[in-house]
Design a protein around this motif. Structure first.
Motif, PDB file in Angstrom:
ATOM      1  N   VAL A 195     -27.014 -37.427  82.522  1.00 30.28           N
ATOM      2  CA  VAL A 195     -27.999 -37.004  81.538  1.00 30.28           C
ATOM      3  C   VAL A 195     -27.246 -36.197  80.498  1.00 30.28           C
ATOM      4  N   GLY A 196     -27.422 -36.517  79.241  1.00 33.54           N
ATOM      5  CA  GLY A 196     -26.752 -35.764  78.202  1.00 33.54           C
ATOM      6  C   GLY A 196     -25.291 -36.102  78.077  1.00 33.54           C
ATOM      7  N   ALA A 197     -24.818 -37.185  78.714  1.00 33.82           N
ATOM      8  CA  ALA A 197     -23.414 -37.545  78.552  1.00 33.82           C
ATOM      9  C   ALA A 197     -23.146 -37.870  77.095  1.00 33.82           C
ATOM     10  N   MET A 198     -21.867 -37.761  76.728  1.00 31.96           N
ATOM     11  CA  MET A 198     -21.549 -37.852  75.315  1.00 31.96           C
ATOM     12  C   MET A 198     -21.245 -39.277  74.870  1.00 31.96           C
ATOM     13  N   PRO A 199     -21.394 -39.549  73.584  1.00 28.21           N
ATOM     14  CA  PRO A 199     -20.877 -40.803  73.076  1.00 28.21           C
ATOM     15  C   PRO A 199     -19.367 -40.712  72.977  1.00 28.21           C
ATOM     16  N   ALA A 212     -24.207 -35.383  86.348  1.00 32.05           N
ATOM     17  CA  ALA A 212     -23.569 -34.728  85.206  1.00 32.05           C
ATOM     18  C   ALA A 212     -22.221 -35.370  84.923  1.00 32.05           C
ATOM     19  N   PHE A 213     -21.765 -35.249  83.680  1.00 33.46           N
ATOM     20  CA  PHE A 213     -20.460 -35.772  83.280  1.00 33.46           C
ATOM     21  C   PHE A 213     -19.373 -34.861  83.858  1.00 33.46           C
ATOM     22  N   GLY A 214     -18.282 -35.482  84.326  1.00 31.71           N
ATOM     23  CA  GLY A 214     -17.148 -34.673  84.752  1.00 31.71           C
ATOM     24  C   GLY A 214     -16.751 -34.934  86.179  1.00 31.71           C
ATOM     25  N   SER A 215     -16.113 -36.092  86.412  1.00 30.34           N
ATOM     26  CA  SER A 215     -15.598 -36.394  87.744  1.00 30.34           C
ATOM     27  C   SER A 215     -14.075 -36.320  87.759  1.00 30.34           C
ATOM     28  N   THR A 270     -10.757 -37.492  78.725  1.00 30.10           N
ATOM     29  CA  THR A 270     -10.983 -36.187  78.081  1.00 30.10           C
ATOM     30  C   THR A 270     -10.961 -35.060  79.117  1.00 30.10           C
ATOM     31  N   THR A 271     -11.494 -35.340  80.295  1.00 23.69           N
ATOM     32  CA  THR A 271     -11.468 -34.356  81.386  1.00 23.69           C
ATOM     33  C   THR A 271     -10.035 -34.191  81.891  1.00 23.69           C
ATOM     34  N   ALA A 272      -9.351 -35.327  82.042  1.00 26.40           N
ATOM     35  CA  ALA A 272      -7.970 -35.291  82.540  1.00 26.40           C
ATOM     36  C   ALA A 272      -7.097 -34.429  81.623  1.00 26.40           C
ATOM     37  N   ASP A 292     -16.014 -22.382  80.070  1.00 25.32           N
ATOM     38  CA  ASP A 292     -16.026 -23.852  80.055  1.00 25.32           C
ATOM     39  C   ASP A 292     -17.271 -24.253  79.260  1.00 25.32           C
ATOM     40  N   PHE A 293     -17.081 -24.579  77.984  1.00 21.39           N
ATOM     41  CA  PHE A 293     -18.211 -24.864  77.104  1.00 21.39           C
ATOM     42  C   PHE A 293     -18.483 -26.368  77.127  1.00 21.39           C
ATOM     43  N   GLY A 294     -19.656 -26.742  77.640  1.00 18.45           N
ATOM     44  CA  GLY A 294     -19.957 -28.166  77.881  1.00 18.45           C
ATOM     45  C   GLY A 294     -19.463 -28.494  79.276  1.00 18.45           C
ATOM     46  N   CYS A 295     -19.988 -27.734  80.264  1.00 21.64           N
ATOM     47  CA  CYS A 295     -19.349 -27.731  81.594  1.00 21.64           C
ATOM     48  C   CYS A 295     -19.667 -28.984  82.417  1.00 21.64           C
ATOM     49  N   GLY A 296     -20.749 -29.718  82.094  1.00 24.09           N
ATOM     50  CA  GLY A 296     -21.064 -30.931  82.863  1.00 24.09           C
ATOM     51  C   GLY A 296     -21.181 -30.627  84.341  1.00 24.09           C
ATOM     52  N   SER A 297     -20.337 -31.261  85.142  1.00 21.40           N
ATOM     53  CA  SER A 297     -20.338 -31.036  86.589  1.00 21.40           C
ATOM     54  C   SER A 297     -19.740 -29.687  86.985  1.00 21.40           C
ATOM     55  N   ILE A 308     -16.480 -29.160  86.526  1.00 20.63           N
ATOM     56  CA  ILE A 308     -15.141 -29.510  87.008  1.00 20.63           C
ATOM     57  C   ILE A 308     -14.043 -28.606  86.432  1.00 20.63           C
ATOM     58  N   LEU A 309     -14.133 -28.272  85.148  1.00 22.72           N
ATOM     59  CA  LEU A 309     -13.053 -27.485  84.542  1.00 22.72           C
ATOM     60  C   LEU A 309     -13.145 -26.021  84.957  1.00 22.72           C
ATOM     61  N   ALA A 310     -14.356 -25.489  84.979  1.00 21.05           N
ATOM     62  CA  ALA A 310     -14.534 -24.098  85.417  1.00 21.05           C
ATOM     63  C   ALA A 310     -14.053 -23.937  86.857  1.00 21.05           C
ATOM     64  N   VAL A 338     -21.157 -23.243  80.376  1.00 19.96           N
ATOM     65  CA  VAL A 338     -22.264 -23.338  79.416  1.00 19.96           C
ATOM     66  C   VAL A 338     -22.551 -24.808  79.161  1.00 19.96           C
ATOM     67  N   ASP A 339     -23.816 -25.172  79.160  1.00 19.21           N
ATOM     68  CA  ASP A 339     -24.165 -26.552  78.833  1.00 19.21           C
ATOM     69  C   ASP A 339     -25.598 -26.560  78.298  1.00 19.21           C
ATOM     70  N   ASN A 340     -25.855 -27.488  77.374  1.00 15.79           N
ATOM     71  CA  ASN A 340     -27.229 -27.574  76.847  1.00 15.79           C
ATOM     72  C   ASN A 340     -28.100 -28.506  77.692  1.00 15.79           C
ATOM     73  N   ASP A 341     -27.523 -29.018  78.764  1.00 17.43           N
ATOM     74  CA  ASP A 341     -28.265 -29.889  79.675  1.00 17.43           C
ATOM     75  C   ASP A 341     -28.519 -29.116  80.976  1.00 17.43           C
ATOM     76  N   PRO A 342     -29.763 -28.753  81.245  1.00 18.58           N
ATOM     77  CA  PRO A 342     -30.041 -27.947  82.453  1.00 18.58           C
ATOM     78  C   PRO A 342     -29.545 -28.618  83.734  1.00 18.58           C
ATOM     79  N   ALA A 381     -13.284 -26.580  75.853  1.00 17.91           N
ATOM     80  CA  ALA A 381     -14.513 -27.232  75.381  1.00 17.91           C
ATOM     81  C   ALA A 381     -14.266 -28.724  75.272  1.00 17.91           C
ATOM     82  N   ASN A 382     -14.829 -29.454  76.203  1.00 19.09           N
ATOM     83  CA  ASN A 382     -14.715 -30.917  76.171  1.00 19.09           C
ATOM     84  C   ASN A 382     -16.065 -31.480  75.750  1.00 19.09           C
ATOM     85  N   ILE A 383     -16.280 -31.481  74.447  1.00 18.56           N
ATOM     86  CA  ILE A 383     -17.523 -32.038  73.895  1.00 18.56           C
ATOM     87  C   ILE A 383     -17.116 -32.955  72.733  1.00 18.56           C
ATOM     88  N   LEU A 384     -18.051 -33.554  72.079  1.00 17.51           N
ATOM     89  CA  LEU A 384     -17.715 -34.476  70.987  1.00 17.51           C
ATOM     90  C   LEU A 384     -17.006 -33.810  69.819  1.00 17.51           C
TER      91      LEU A 384
HETATM   92  C1  SAM Z   1     -17.872 -34.785  78.085  1.00 18.08           C
HETATM   93  S1  SAM Z   1     -18.914 -33.755  78.968  1.00 18.08           S
HETATM   94  C2  SAM Z   1     -17.680 -32.660  79.634  1.00 18.08           C
HETATM   95  C3  SAM Z   1     -17.960 -32.273  81.046  1.00 18.08           C
HETATM   96  C4  SAM Z   1     -16.821 -31.564  81.713  1.00 18.08           C
HETATM   97  N1  SAM Z   1     -16.552 -30.276  81.093  1.00 18.08           N
HETATM   98  C5  SAM Z   1     -15.577 -32.415  81.699  1.00 18.08           C
HETATM   99  O1  SAM Z   1     -14.605 -32.003  81.062  1.00 18.08           O
HETATM  100  O2  SAM Z   1     -15.571 -33.486  82.314  1.00 18.08           O
HETATM  101  C6  SAM Z   1     -19.667 -32.788  77.707  1.00 18.08           C
HETATM  102  C7  SAM Z   1     -20.734 -31.850  78.204  1.00 18.08           C
HETATM  103  O3  SAM Z   1     -21.082 -31.028  77.098  1.00 18.08           O
HETATM  104  C8  SAM Z   1     -22.473 -30.870  77.033  1.00 18.08           C
HETATM  105  N2  SAM Z   1     -22.775 -30.615  75.627  1.00 18.08           N
HETATM  106  C9  SAM Z   1     -22.750 -31.478  74.598  1.00 18.08           C
HETATM  107  N3  SAM Z   1     -23.051 -30.855  73.443  1.00 18.08           N
HETATM  108  C10 SAM Z   1     -23.264 -29.542  73.753  1.00 18.08           C
HETATM  109  C11 SAM Z   1     -23.616 -28.380  73.005  1.00 18.08           C
HETATM  110  N4  SAM Z   1     -23.810 -28.442  71.697  1.00 18.08           N
HETATM  111  N5  SAM Z   1     -23.744 -27.222  73.663  1.00 18.08           N
HETATM  112  C12 SAM Z   1     -23.544 -27.140  74.995  1.00 18.08           C
HETATM  113  N6  SAM Z   1     -23.223 -28.203  75.754  1.00 18.08           N
HETATM  114  C13 SAM Z   1     -23.078 -29.388  75.148  1.00 18.08           C
HETATM  115  C14 SAM Z   1     -23.043 -32.162  77.598  1.00 18.08           C
HETATM  116  O4  SAM Z   1     -24.328 -31.964  78.128  1.00 18.08           O
HETATM  117  C15 SAM Z   1     -22.019 -32.527  78.666  1.00 18.08           C
HETATM  118  O5  SAM Z   1     -22.371 -32.020  79.929  1.00 18.08           O
END
Ligand code: SAM
Length: 307
Positions: A50-54, A145-148, A153-155, A177-182, A184-186, A200-204, A242-245
């Motif tokens: 849920v909320g995985a990134m493009p 959640a994203f992050g196995s 990007t996680t690697a 860990d901003f965008g923490c997903g699972s 994994i990084l924290a 921190v993540d915007n996906d509960p 921060a592993n986000i878009l």
């Molecule tokens: C690619 S995943 C990274 C998950 C994990 N940290 C990893 O490295 O595998 C990105 C995560 O960031 C969260 N996310 C995306 N945009 C965000 C934002 N603006 N604020 C907080 N979290 C955000 C998504 O919900 C998702 O869980």
């Protein structure tokens, strides 16, 4: 329970708007994948969430609804939710729940990053090498959640954290860990010697997965999780990852920079090759010693906060 799965093509720019409309009409989960990932192997690499990134140039957005949802009614609801979107391209199919959620985990194997960091599926025996002194082992169930660890990007982030640990730079640090997903990084940071971590993540659902994984690794007392608005704004961290878009990194650049203590380190991931200059342009005022690492089509940028 069977589900009704809706799929439609979209671009990175369209994705947040499409996702919002789907969530507004009650999607149980929204997932993104490579529109051209036809081969089973590529599908297996994709991490449902849920909320995985493009993460690819051409995307396919997939949403899950209860199996009893009438298709016509759903299309009407989507048009009412956002009539600026052409919903005529959606495709429907019925799926069994195990197909959707967890089938990919059958192929999930222990993975090693850098010198000492191991990500081991929660239900897997500890592999040889992971039991050596000095190994940092994270037991993980990414759930939805994203992050196995299987995504590049996680690697790239795990390799960076592993390198910091090798130089003693995580010792006693608190890591954001901003965008923490699972988580994994924290969790890797904690296992590598950090004193504390904040996810921190915007996906509960990601925050639930992170907290569950912290319990699983006996570090719940050292990890706090927040939605973005709830994270204490006055905190300054010596290490931020921060592993986000790329687009999210660009719009959050000032906020992220403000979180890094002077002289502290940041790693930015989720950047496709070709997007790095735009990201650097937003971060170079606040960060120096910027360095790039690449894995396949993915780039990590790291740097040191100017004093
Ligand atoms: C690619 S995943 C990274 C998950 C994990 N940290 C990893 O490295 O595998 C990105 C995560 O960031 C969260 N996310 C995306 N945009 C965000 C934002 N603006 N604020 C907080 N979290 C955000 C998504 O919900 C998702 O869980």
């Amino acid at each position: 329970m069977p589900f009704l799965e809706l799929t439609l093509p979209c671009t990175e720019v369209e994705q947040p708007r499409y996702e919002r409309a789907l969530e507004n009409v009650g999607a149980l989960a929204v997932t993104l994948s490579d529109a051209h990932a036809d081969a089973p192997d590529e599908q297996a690499i994709f991490e449902p969430g849920v909320g995985a990134m493009p993460l690819w140039a051409e995307l396919s957005l997939t949403a899950l609804f209860p199996g009893t949802t009438p298709r016509e009614l759903l299309l009407h609801a989507l048009e009412a939710a956002d009539d600026g979107i052409d919903w005529s391209h959606v495709e429907f199919r019925e799926v069994a729940d195990q197909d959707w959620e967890r089938a990919w985990m059958d192929q999930y194997e222990p993975l090693k990053f850098g010198e000492r960091t191991w990500i081991v599926p929660w239900n897997h025996a500890l592999p040889e090498g992971a039991d050596r002194d000095g190994s940092a082992v994270v037991r993980l169930d990414p759930g939805l959640a994203f992050g196995s660890g299987t995504h590049q990007t996680t690697a790239l982030c795990l390799q960076w954290l592993d390198g910091l640990a090798g130089r003693g730079e995580l010792d006693d640090a608190t890591v954001l860990d901003f965008g923490c997903g699972s988580g994994i990084l924290a969790l890797a940071a904690l296992k590598l010697g950090a004193a504390g971590a904040v996810g921190v993540d915007n996906d509960p659902q990601a925050l639930i997965a992170t907290a569950d994984n912290a319990e699983r690794n006996n570090v719940r007392d050292r990890l706090a999780v927040y939605l973005p608005d709830d994270e204490p704004a006055a905190m300054r961290y010596p290490v931020v990852v921060a592993n986000i878009l790329a687009s999210a990194l660009i719009s959050l650049a000032d906020e992220l920079a403000a979180r890094v203590a002077p002289g502290g380190r940041i790693a930015l991931s989720g950047i496709l090759a070709g997007q790095e200059d735009e990201v650097i342009a937003r971060f170079e005022r606040a960060f120096e010693q910027l360095q790039l690492a690449r894995l396949d089509d993915w780039i990590r940028i790291d740097g040191v906060r100017r004093r």
